[in-house]
Design an enzyme around this catalytic site. Sequence first.
Site, PDB file in Angstrom:
ATOM      1  N   ARG A 125      -6.805  12.172  -6.042  1.00 58.53           N
ATOM      2  CA  ARG A 125      -8.254  11.216  -5.252  1.00 58.53           C
ATOM      3  C   ARG A 125      -9.461  12.553  -5.483  1.00 58.53           C
ATOM      4  O   ARG A 125     -10.770  11.801  -5.609  1.00 58.53           O
ATOM      5  CB  ARG A 125      -8.085  10.189  -4.133  1.00 58.53           C
ATOM      6  CG  ARG A 125      -8.812   9.806  -3.661  1.00 58.53           C
ATOM      7  CD  ARG A 125      -9.397   8.572  -4.649  1.00 58.53           C
ATOM      8  NE  ARG A 125     -10.267   8.202  -3.187  1.00 58.53           N
ATOM      9  CZ  ARG A 125     -11.436   8.125  -3.188  1.00 58.53           C
ATOM     10  NH1 ARG A 125     -12.240   9.162  -3.715  1.00 58.53           N
ATOM     11  NH2 ARG A 125     -12.580   6.968  -2.080  1.00 58.53           N
ATOM     12  N   ARG A 135       1.237  -0.894   0.121  1.00 54.40           N
ATOM     13  CA  ARG A 135       0.032   0.038  -0.358  1.00 54.40           C
ATOM     14  C   ARG A 135       0.367   1.112  -0.009  1.00 54.40           C
ATOM     15  O   ARG A 135       0.505   2.436   0.365  1.00 54.40           O
ATOM     16  CB  ARG A 135      -0.537   0.033   1.114  1.00 54.40           C
ATOM     17  CG  ARG A 135      -2.036  -0.744   1.164  1.00 54.40           C
ATOM     18  CD  ARG A 135      -2.619  -0.560   0.201  1.00 54.40           C
ATOM     19  NE  ARG A 135      -4.640  -1.432   0.238  1.00 54.40           N
ATOM     20  CZ  ARG A 135      -5.038  -0.871   1.249  1.00 54.40           C
ATOM     21  NH1 ARG A 135      -5.080   0.506   1.491  1.00 54.40           N
ATOM     22  NH2 ARG A 135      -6.530  -1.461   0.858  1.00 54.40           N
ATOM     23  N   ARG A 172      -4.181   7.106   0.079  1.00 51.03           N
ATOM     24  CA  ARG A 172      -4.248   8.006   0.878  1.00 51.03           C
ATOM     25  C   ARG A 172      -3.157   8.838   2.074  1.00 51.03           C
ATOM     26  O   ARG A 172      -3.335  10.330   2.500  1.00 51.03           O
ATOM     27  CB  ARG A 172      -6.020   8.091   1.385  1.00 51.03           C
ATOM     28  CG  ARG A 172      -6.287   7.782   0.370  1.00 51.03           C
ATOM     29  CD  ARG A 172      -7.833   7.180   1.043  1.00 51.03           C
ATOM     30  NE  ARG A 172      -8.216   5.693   1.645  1.00 51.03           N
ATOM     31  CZ  ARG A 172      -8.983   5.226   2.686  1.00 51.03           C
ATOM     32  NH1 ARG A 172      -9.588   5.808   2.671  1.00 51.03           N
ATOM     33  NH2 ARG A 172      -8.511   4.032   3.249  1.00 51.03           N
ATOM     34  N   ASP A 216      -6.655  -3.344  -7.115  1.00 49.93           N
ATOM     35  CA  ASP A 216      -7.034  -3.472  -6.396  1.00 49.93           C
ATOM     36  C   ASP A 216      -7.981  -5.424  -6.365  1.00 49.93           C
ATOM     37  O   ASP A 216      -7.567  -5.838  -7.612  1.00 49.93           O
ATOM     38  CB  ASP A 216      -8.385  -3.480  -5.717  1.00 49.93           C
ATOM     39  CG  ASP A 216      -8.742  -3.561  -4.324  1.00 49.93           C
ATOM     40  OD1 ASP A 216      -8.495  -2.490  -3.264  1.00 49.93           O
ATOM     41  OD2 ASP A 216      -9.027  -4.385  -3.653  1.00 49.93           O
ATOM     42  N   TYR A 228     -14.480 -11.992   0.878  1.00 51.61           N
ATOM     43  CA  TYR A 228     -14.679 -11.119   0.511  1.00 51.61           C
ATOM     44  C   TYR A 228     -16.644 -11.808  -0.585  1.00 51.61           C
ATOM     45  O   TYR A 228     -17.286 -11.039  -0.374  1.00 51.61           O
ATOM     46  CB  TYR A 228     -14.170  -9.812  -0.294  1.00 51.61           C
ATOM     47  CG  TYR A 228     -13.041  -9.748  -0.110  1.00 51.61           C
ATOM     48  CD1 TYR A 228     -13.693  -8.639   1.218  1.00 51.61           C
ATOM     49  CD2 TYR A 228     -11.459  -9.909   0.264  1.00 51.61           C
ATOM     50  CE1 TYR A 228     -12.516  -7.755   1.395  1.00 51.61           C
ATOM     51  CE2 TYR A 228     -10.901  -9.055   0.958  1.00 51.61           C
ATOM     52  CZ  TYR A 228     -10.829  -7.787   1.928  1.00 51.61           C
ATOM     53  OH  TYR A 228     -10.273  -7.786   2.871  1.00 51.61           O
TER      54      TYR A 228
HETATM   55  O1  CP3 Z   1      -0.312  -1.937  -2.703  1.00 52.28           O
HETATM   56  C1  CP3 Z   1       0.380  -0.993  -3.525  1.00 52.28           C
HETATM   57  O2  CP3 Z   1      -0.254  -0.114  -3.242  1.00 52.28           O
HETATM   58  C2  CP3 Z   1      -0.985  -1.292  -4.764  1.00 52.28           C
HETATM   59  C3  CP3 Z   1      -2.669  -0.605  -4.482  1.00 52.28           C
HETATM   60  C4  CP3 Z   1      -3.350  -1.666  -3.393  1.00 52.28           C
HETATM   61  C5  CP3 Z   1      -4.143  -1.353  -3.152  1.00 52.28           C
HETATM   62  N1  CP3 Z   1      -5.305  -3.090  -2.407  1.00 52.28           N
HETATM   63  C6  CP3 Z   1      -4.944   0.001  -3.227  1.00 52.28           C
HETATM   64  C7  CP3 Z   1      -6.687   0.468  -2.101  1.00 52.28           C
HETATM   65  C8  CP3 Z   1      -3.073  -3.493  -3.132  1.00 52.28           C
HETATM   66  C9  CP3 Z   1      -1.599  -4.520  -3.706  1.00 52.28           C
HETATM   67  C10 CP3 Z   1      -4.744  -3.248  -2.828  1.00 52.28           C
HETATM   68  C11 CP3 Z   1      -5.036  -5.196  -2.008  1.00 52.28           C
HETATM   69  C12 CP3 Z   1      -6.106  -5.189  -1.115  1.00 52.28           C
HETATM   70  N2  CP3 Z   1      -6.970  -4.747  -1.409  1.00 52.28           N
HETATM   71  C13 CP3 Z   1      -5.680  -5.639   0.200  1.00 52.28           C
HETATM   72  C14 CP3 Z   1      -4.605  -6.802   0.149  1.00 52.28           C
HETATM   73  C15 CP3 Z   1      -3.738  -6.320   1.189  1.00 52.28           C
HETATM   74  C16 CP3 Z   1      -4.393  -6.147   2.577  1.00 52.28           C
HETATM   75  O3  CP3 Z   1      -4.246  -4.472   3.250  1.00 52.28           O
HETATM   76  O4  CP3 Z   1      -4.788  -6.408   3.399  1.00 52.28           O
HETATM   77  C17 CP3 Z   1      -7.308  -6.391   0.547  1.00 52.28           C
HETATM   78  C18 CP3 Z   1      -7.500  -7.247   1.402  1.00 52.28           C
HETATM   79  C19 CP3 Z   1      -7.739  -4.935  -0.120  1.00 52.28           C
HETATM   80  C20 CP3 Z   1      -9.314  -4.483  -0.417  1.00 52.28           C
HETATM   81  C21 CP3 Z   1      -9.495  -3.798   0.189  1.00 52.28           C
HETATM   82  N3  CP3 Z   1      -9.557  -2.399  -0.980  1.00 52.28           N
HETATM   83  C22 CP3 Z   1      -9.495  -2.454   1.721  1.00 52.28           C
HETATM   84  C23 CP3 Z   1     -10.554  -3.223   2.683  1.00 52.28           C
HETATM   85  C24 CP3 Z   1      -9.874  -1.270   0.984  1.00 52.28           C
HETATM   86  C25 CP3 Z   1     -10.809   0.017   2.036  1.00 52.28           C
HETATM   87  C26 CP3 Z   1      -9.706   0.207   3.168  1.00 52.28           C
HETATM   88  C27 CP3 Z   1      -9.725   1.032   2.862  1.00 52.28           C
HETATM   89  O5  CP3 Z   1      -8.000   1.317   3.205  1.00 52.28           O
HETATM   90  O6  CP3 Z   1      -9.935   2.421   2.321  1.00 52.28           O
HETATM   91  C28 CP3 Z   1      -9.775  -1.024   0.011  1.00 52.28           C
HETATM   92  C29 CP3 Z   1      -9.160  -0.410  -0.776  1.00 52.28           C
HETATM   93  C30 CP3 Z   1      -8.108   0.509  -1.191  1.00 52.28           C
HETATM   94  N4  CP3 Z   1      -7.252  -0.303  -2.337  1.00 52.28           N
HETATM   95  C31 CP3 Z   1      -7.418   1.620  -1.296  1.00 52.28           C
HETATM   96  C32 CP3 Z   1      -6.071   1.914  -1.862  1.00 52.28           C
HETATM   97  C33 CP3 Z   1      -5.161   2.811  -2.469  1.00 52.28           C
HETATM   98  C34 CP3 Z   1      -8.955   3.139  -0.887  1.00 52.28           C
HETATM   99  C35 CP3 Z   1      -8.989   3.531  -2.038  1.00 52.28           C
HETATM  100  C36 CP3 Z   1      -9.480   5.240  -1.480  1.00 52.28           C
HETATM  101  O7  CP3 Z   1      -8.524   6.484  -2.365  1.00 52.28           O
HETATM  102  O8  CP3 Z   1     -10.647   5.324  -0.858  1.00 52.28           O
END
Ligand code: CP3
Length: 341
Positions: A36, A23, A27, A72, A146
Amino acid sequence: MNDTFLKACRGIKTEYVPVWFMRQAGRYMPEYQKIRQKYDFLTMCKTPEISAEITLQPVSILGVDAAILFSDILIPLEGMGIKIQFIEEKGPQVIPTIRKASDINLIKEIELSEVDYVFQTIKILKKTLKVPLIGFAASPFTLATYLIEGGSTKEFVNTKKFMFLEGKSFHDLMQLLTKAMRKYLSEQIKAGVHVVQIFDTWAGILSPFDYDLFVKPYINELINHLKEVPVIYYCSNTAGLSSNLREINADVLSIDWRIDMRQAAQIFKNQPLQGNLDPLTLLGSEEEVLLRTKKILIDGQLAKSHIFNLGHGVNINTSVDMLRRLVDFIHEFRIKEVPNA
Ligand code: CP3
């Protein structure tokens, strides 16, 4: 091309320890927030030029040794007839949910052309990147949670209910998702990613018995079909599953902070390791961050090779300056004396 990260993925000891962060685009970064404000998250993922730009942000701003595709884990569901949404405060939503054997028919075989934007982003990035690009997918199990829960959860009640009431169908679901992730990751490799990471964020909710039954065979099947590039397997909350994880065929094992790096290097002999700073350490003082980082770097020398990372994703409240300081510290660190194993 800076190939330090790739060398470490292949088990070669490197002059300095390469570092990237799960990640690392997100944000917490003002440059991300600026984009964003104009687009919702899914639009950003689905527009190759935007997704590529965001992928590059942490490479130039933090100086990390690898880029991870901005996308994602839920994105491939869009090619499988499942609708996904990201709702502010609530997180991801998956429609419809898959809660019983007959629901599995609602998932169609993955149609890669429906997520072509992912592969287009990789092709754009290949032209400009100076560091290796990591592609990714969820593990079949984590993706299933999920699909079954319909979003994020704490207890995983529906997942376990499905698993323990209709075990045979749960295996069918795992098989279907393994095949889909195999196709999805193979296409990312064809488009040009140098490494792939499998995210198994929720594997740690299972007992060792059920991990062996419902997760391990599918991870190994997936990895065995992805021979062209190194595969990193990330799992969380799995310190109690150490002996099970020894039977995973990944090139690199990415561990969280609940296991000591020194102990991990002893348990996972001859295994390149990635990790494992608690991401919330970064909300503390620089002194505490660097103290823990130094210990991980010293202990990491006992592994076959070491890639520095966090034990989970960067928290939204993290300061960019702290991450930059951390990257510099890791790059400057040299082991003078390797401690005894
Ligand atoms: O790592 C990176 O920079 C690459 C991008 C990436 C995202 N999600 C971007 C994202 C990767 C590799 C993921 C993986 C992901 N997504 C996982 C596995 C890793 C982990 O964190 O456990 C999971 C479980 C998800 C599912 C997911 N996506 C959730 C639970 C959420 C909401 C939580 C949150 O932080 O808002 C997301 C959204 C998400 N994925 C965002 C980003 C940058 C936030 C989006 C926004 O700008 O609102």
